[in-house]
Motif scaffolding. Sequence first.
Motif, PDB file in Angstrom:
ATOM      1  N   ARG A 189       2.535  10.732  -2.919  1.00 22.26           N
ATOM      2  CA  ARG A 189       1.888  10.821  -1.604  1.00 22.26           C
ATOM      3  C   ARG A 189       0.513  11.484  -1.711  1.00 22.26           C
ATOM      4  NH1 ARG A 189       7.261  12.115   0.043  1.00 22.26           N
ATOM      5  NH2 ARG A 189       6.773  14.334  -0.066  1.00 22.26           N
ATOM      6  N   THR A 190       0.445  12.539  -2.569  1.00 19.76           N
ATOM      7  CA  THR A 190      -0.854  13.212  -2.746  1.00 19.76           C
ATOM      8  C   THR A 190      -1.879  12.263  -3.357  1.00 19.76           C
ATOM      9  OG1 THR A 190       0.283  15.334  -3.039  1.00 19.76           O
ATOM     10  CG2 THR A 190      -1.991  15.169  -3.829  1.00 19.76           C
ATOM     11  N   LEU A 191      -1.440  11.474  -4.370  1.00 18.02           N
ATOM     12  CA  LEU A 191      -2.353  10.505  -4.984  1.00 18.02           C
ATOM     13  C   LEU A 191      -2.842   9.486  -3.962  1.00 18.02           C
ATOM     14  CD1 LEU A 191      -3.683   9.313  -7.522  1.00 18.02           C
ATOM     15  CD2 LEU A 191      -1.555   8.026  -7.912  1.00 18.02           C
ATOM     16  N   LEU A 192      -1.938   9.020  -3.060  1.00 19.18           N
ATOM     17  CA  LEU A 192      -2.333   8.046  -2.043  1.00 19.18           C
ATOM     18  C   LEU A 192      -3.356   8.631  -1.081  1.00 19.18           C
ATOM     19  CD1 LEU A 192      -2.018   5.364  -0.498  1.00 19.18           C
ATOM     20  CD2 LEU A 192      -0.025   6.379   0.657  1.00 19.18           C
ATOM     21  N   THR A 193      -3.071   9.853  -0.573  1.00 20.30           N
ATOM     22  CA  THR A 193      -3.990  10.433   0.415  1.00 20.30           C
ATOM     23  C   THR A 193      -5.319  10.842  -0.211  1.00 20.30           C
ATOM     24  OG1 THR A 193      -2.891  12.571   0.064  1.00 20.30           O
ATOM     25  CG2 THR A 193      -2.115  11.214   1.887  1.00 20.30           C
ATOM     26  N   GLN A 194      -5.292  11.238  -1.504  1.00 19.64           N
ATOM     27  CA  GLN A 194      -6.568  11.595  -2.146  1.00 19.64           C
ATOM     28  C   GLN A 194      -7.396  10.347  -2.484  1.00 19.64           C
ATOM     29  OE1 GLN A 194      -5.497  13.990  -5.514  1.00 19.64           O
ATOM     30  NE2 GLN A 194      -5.188  15.869  -4.303  1.00 19.64           N
ATOM     31  N   THR A 195      -6.729   9.278  -2.868  1.00 18.09           N
ATOM     32  CA  THR A 195      -7.449   8.055  -3.224  1.00 18.09           C
ATOM     33  C   THR A 195      -7.937   7.323  -1.982  1.00 18.09           C
ATOM     34  OG1 THR A 195      -6.031   7.869  -5.168  1.00 18.09           O
ATOM     35  CG2 THR A 195      -7.306   5.923  -4.551  1.00 18.09           C
ATOM     36  N   VAL A 231       4.338   6.608   4.881  1.00 12.28           N
ATOM     37  CA  VAL A 231       5.698   6.135   5.129  1.00 12.28           C
ATOM     38  C   VAL A 231       6.313   5.600   3.841  1.00 12.28           C
ATOM     39  CG1 VAL A 231       7.142   4.547   6.470  1.00 12.28           C
ATOM     40  CG2 VAL A 231       5.117   5.595   7.526  1.00 12.28           C
ATOM     41  N   ASP A 232       5.625   4.652   3.195  1.00 18.84           N
ATOM     42  CA  ASP A 232       6.058   4.077   1.915  1.00 18.84           C
ATOM     43  C   ASP A 232       4.832   4.052   1.017  1.00 18.84           C
ATOM     44  OD1 ASP A 232       6.940   2.612  -0.229  1.00 18.84           O
ATOM     45  OD2 ASP A 232       8.044   1.142   0.951  1.00 18.84           O
ATOM     46  N   ALA A 233       4.694   5.105   0.215  1.00 14.21           N
ATOM     47  CA  ALA A 233       3.463   5.289  -0.551  1.00 14.21           C
ATOM     48  C   ALA A 233       3.144   4.099  -1.460  1.00 14.21           C
ATOM     49  CB  ALA A 233       3.540   6.582  -1.358  1.00 14.21           C
ATOM     50  N   PRO A 234       4.062   3.575  -2.270  1.00 17.47           N
ATOM     51  CA  PRO A 234       3.713   2.431  -3.133  1.00 17.47           C
ATOM     52  C   PRO A 234       3.253   1.199  -2.347  1.00 17.47           C
ATOM     53  CG  PRO A 234       5.738   3.449  -3.884  1.00 17.47           C
ATOM     54  CD  PRO A 234       5.420   4.050  -2.567  1.00 17.47           C
ATOM     55  N   LEU A 235       3.931   0.898  -1.234  1.00 18.00           N
ATOM     56  CA  LEU A 235       3.548  -0.273  -0.444  1.00 18.00           C
ATOM     57  C   LEU A 235       2.204  -0.062   0.238  1.00 18.00           C
ATOM     58  CD1 LEU A 235       4.287  -3.026   0.697  1.00 18.00           C
ATOM     59  CD2 LEU A 235       5.512  -1.863   2.555  1.00 18.00           C
ATOM     60  N   GLN A 236       1.985   1.146   0.753  1.00 20.60           N
ATOM     61  CA  GLN A 236       0.693   1.424   1.395  1.00 20.60           C
ATOM     62  C   GLN A 236      -0.446   1.374   0.383  1.00 20.60           C
ATOM     63  OE1 GLN A 236       2.592   4.960   3.474  1.00 20.60           O
ATOM     64  NE2 GLN A 236       0.924   4.489   4.923  1.00 20.60           N
ATOM     65  N   MET A 237      -0.200   1.879  -0.825  1.00 20.29           N
ATOM     66  CA  MET A 237      -1.247   1.833  -1.841  1.00 20.29           C
ATOM     67  C   MET A 237      -1.550   0.399  -2.232  1.00 20.29           C
ATOM     68  SD  MET A 237      -1.398   3.929  -5.465  1.00 20.29           S
ATOM     69  CE  MET A 237      -1.319   5.475  -4.585  1.00 20.29           C
ATOM     70  N   GLU A 238      -0.503  -0.440  -2.339  1.00 23.82           N
ATOM     71  CA  GLU A 238      -0.742  -1.840  -2.689  1.00 23.82           C
ATOM     72  C   GLU A 238      -1.565  -2.546  -1.610  1.00 23.82           C
ATOM     73  OE1 GLU A 238       1.841  -5.853  -3.855  1.00 23.82           O
ATOM     74  OE2 GLU A 238       2.849  -3.958  -3.422  1.00 23.82           O
ATOM     75  N   ARG A 239      -1.282  -2.244  -0.365  1.00 21.99           N
ATOM     76  CA  ARG A 239      -2.057  -2.851   0.719  1.00 21.99           C
ATOM     77  C   ARG A 239      -3.509  -2.395   0.682  1.00 21.99           C
ATOM     78  NH1 ARG A 239       2.320  -1.980   5.641  1.00 21.99           N
ATOM     79  NH2 ARG A 239       3.781  -3.668   4.993  1.00 21.99           N
ATOM     80  N   GLU A 240      -3.743  -1.111   0.438  1.00 19.49           N
ATOM     81  CA  GLU A 240      -5.119  -0.611   0.380  1.00 19.49           C
ATOM     82  C   GLU A 240      -5.884  -1.259  -0.778  1.00 19.49           C
ATOM     83  OE1 GLU A 240      -6.660   1.308   2.529  1.00 19.49           O
ATOM     84  OE2 GLU A 240      -4.869   1.479   3.785  1.00 19.49           O
ATOM     85  N   LEU A 241      -5.222  -1.425  -1.922  1.00 19.43           N
ATOM     86  CA  LEU A 241      -5.887  -2.084  -3.055  1.00 19.43           C
ATOM     87  C   LEU A 241      -6.190  -3.540  -2.751  1.00 19.43           C
ATOM     88  CD1 LEU A 241      -3.801  -0.610  -6.031  1.00 19.43           C
ATOM     89  CD2 LEU A 241      -6.202  -0.132  -5.490  1.00 19.43           C
ATOM     90  N   ALA A 242      -5.255  -4.202  -2.047  1.00 16.02           N
ATOM     91  CA  ALA A 242      -5.503  -5.594  -1.673  1.00 16.02           C
ATOM     92  C   ALA A 242      -6.711  -5.694  -0.753  1.00 16.02           C
ATOM     93  CB  ALA A 242      -4.261  -6.179  -1.010  1.00 16.02           C
ATOM     94  N   GLN A 243      -6.847  -4.757   0.183  1.00 18.84           N
ATOM     95  CA  GLN A 243      -8.006  -4.768   1.083  1.00 18.84           C
ATOM     96  C   GLN A 243      -9.296  -4.525   0.300  1.00 18.84           C
ATOM     97  OE1 GLN A 243      -7.227  -1.941   4.191  1.00 18.84           O
ATOM     98  NE2 GLN A 243      -5.447  -3.105   5.019  1.00 18.84           N
ATOM     99  N   PRO A 247      -8.428   8.452   1.660  1.00 20.29           N
ATOM    100  CA  PRO A 247      -8.392   9.536   2.650  1.00 20.29           C
ATOM    101  C   PRO A 247      -8.092   9.066   4.063  1.00 20.29           C
ATOM    102  CG  PRO A 247     -10.277   9.771   1.197  1.00 20.29           C
ATOM    103  CD  PRO A 247      -9.696   8.420   0.926  1.00 20.29           C
ATOM    104  N   LYS A 248      -8.385   7.788   4.370  1.00 20.81           N
ATOM    105  CA  LYS A 248      -8.156   7.324   5.739  1.00 20.81           C
ATOM    106  C   LYS A 248      -6.656   7.168   6.049  1.00 20.81           C
ATOM    107  CE  LYS A 248      -8.431   2.347   4.791  1.00 20.81           C
ATOM    108  NZ  LYS A 248      -9.083   1.098   5.216  1.00 20.81           N
ATOM    109  N   VAL A 249      -5.814   7.162   5.032  1.00 21.72           N
ATOM    110  CA  VAL A 249      -4.363   7.099   5.263  1.00 21.72           C
ATOM    111  C   VAL A 249      -3.903   8.502   5.638  1.00 21.72           C
ATOM    112  CG1 VAL A 249      -2.121   6.593   4.270  1.00 21.72           C
ATOM    113  CG2 VAL A 249      -4.106   5.205   3.634  1.00 21.72           C
ATOM    114  N   GLN A 250      -3.475   8.638   6.894  1.00 19.55           N
ATOM    115  CA  GLN A 250      -3.047   9.939   7.391  1.00 19.55           C
ATOM    116  C   GLN A 250      -1.533  10.113   7.381  1.00 19.55           C
ATOM    117  OE1 GLN A 250      -5.269  12.307   8.105  1.00 19.55           O
ATOM    118  NE2 GLN A 250      -6.898  10.891   7.515  1.00 19.55           N
TER     119      GLN A 250
END
Length: 423
Positions: A316-322, A330-342, A324-327
């Motif tokens: 979760r820390t890696l997701l929020t640091q990478t 909920v599901d860190a791996p899925l949210q990170m994959e979506r952000e990378l896709a964007q 920052p707009k993710v506040q």
Amino acid sequence: MSTLILFLPSARPGPATEYSYTLTADGHTALRHATAPAALLPEPTRPGGEVVAVVPARALSWQRVQLPPGLPLGAGQQTPRLRSVLEGLLEDRVLDDAAQLHFAIEPGAHAGAPVWVAVCDRAWLREHLQALEAAGRRVARVVPEFAPGPTPSGRPELCALGTPEDACVVLTGQGADLGVAVLPLSSMAMALARAGTVAGTGPDEEDDAPLVRAEPAVAALAEQTLGQRATLHTASQRALEAARGDWDLAQFELASTGRTRALRKAGSVASALLHAPQWRAARWGAVLLVVAHLVGLNAWAWKERQTLAAKQTAVRTLLTQTFPKVQVVVDAPLQMERELAQLRQAAGSVSPRDLEPLLAAAGTALPAGRQPTTIEYSPGELRLRGVALAPDEEPALSARLQAAGYRAQLDDGSLLLRAEGTP
């Protein structure tokens, strides 16, 4: 095991016959001792308890015989042939007709070696067992009140029984064969006991004198007749000691089936482990072992939960640091994959789940000259129809696609490709 121990009366059973009984929960301590008719006898206090019948010393005769070599013995081999052999060996030693007597061979007997045989009236024993079974008290074992073999004291022992008008003494551990003898209560019994002491010891010494026990009713008479102090020994104590012995007189036509004996033995062992005093330390050890395992398992589970929680916090820390707009995570791996896709979409780059990489991987892996007739695409999945492969080509295709990071599935001329990690 919870056990009801009965003394069989010397007379044949009748409507007014009463049985002296002892009820025990662990085989060592008597809970109750009384006398009652068969129909009013108590039941064992625990499920799986057993009823044990004790044959009085006066009702038994002990004979020492040597069976022919090669004769099969054992609980499941008490055949008519073995009984015929015993009748032939004991015919001249008993007063009654051998065919009317019941025989029981000592536990662990071996053919070709001297063995002890217990002898009693067969009809008398059978009638008592039938009377108890009719009253709902089926007897599981039949044991002798006294049996041949070493005594607890290691020297001959005398036990005075009966009443002052009809007293007797039972001599155990007598002679080289450690036999049993029932004698009138007289000084002759003490002389026989002293004659059976171990050679080389001083029979006049107090430590080597035979041990004398007596029922309360004849204790004073025994001390006066035998000239030695007697220890009180009740019928209840004798019943408990007899029930703990290895003997079972229910043999030949009175024997239980092999399955019944096995179940009874298993129940006895289980009950002894749960309740017998000599197993108390083992029970405490087992409880401590279980508690230690439970504590260890809980400590290990707590440590694993802490490690998992630390990994989840790191993700979760890696997701929020990478990003920052993710506040809210909920599901860190899925949210990170979506952000990378964007990010890839914004930069105009493609991912392994896009159409172009999927087509490139398929084109590289397919054998030369194989062209699909239809192409179907959905995000992360590509289906090529009309692709026919030989059986030896399928493993090679799957291996090439797997090396490129894709999973392949062949189904009736259709090739389905998915990027690794795509469900």
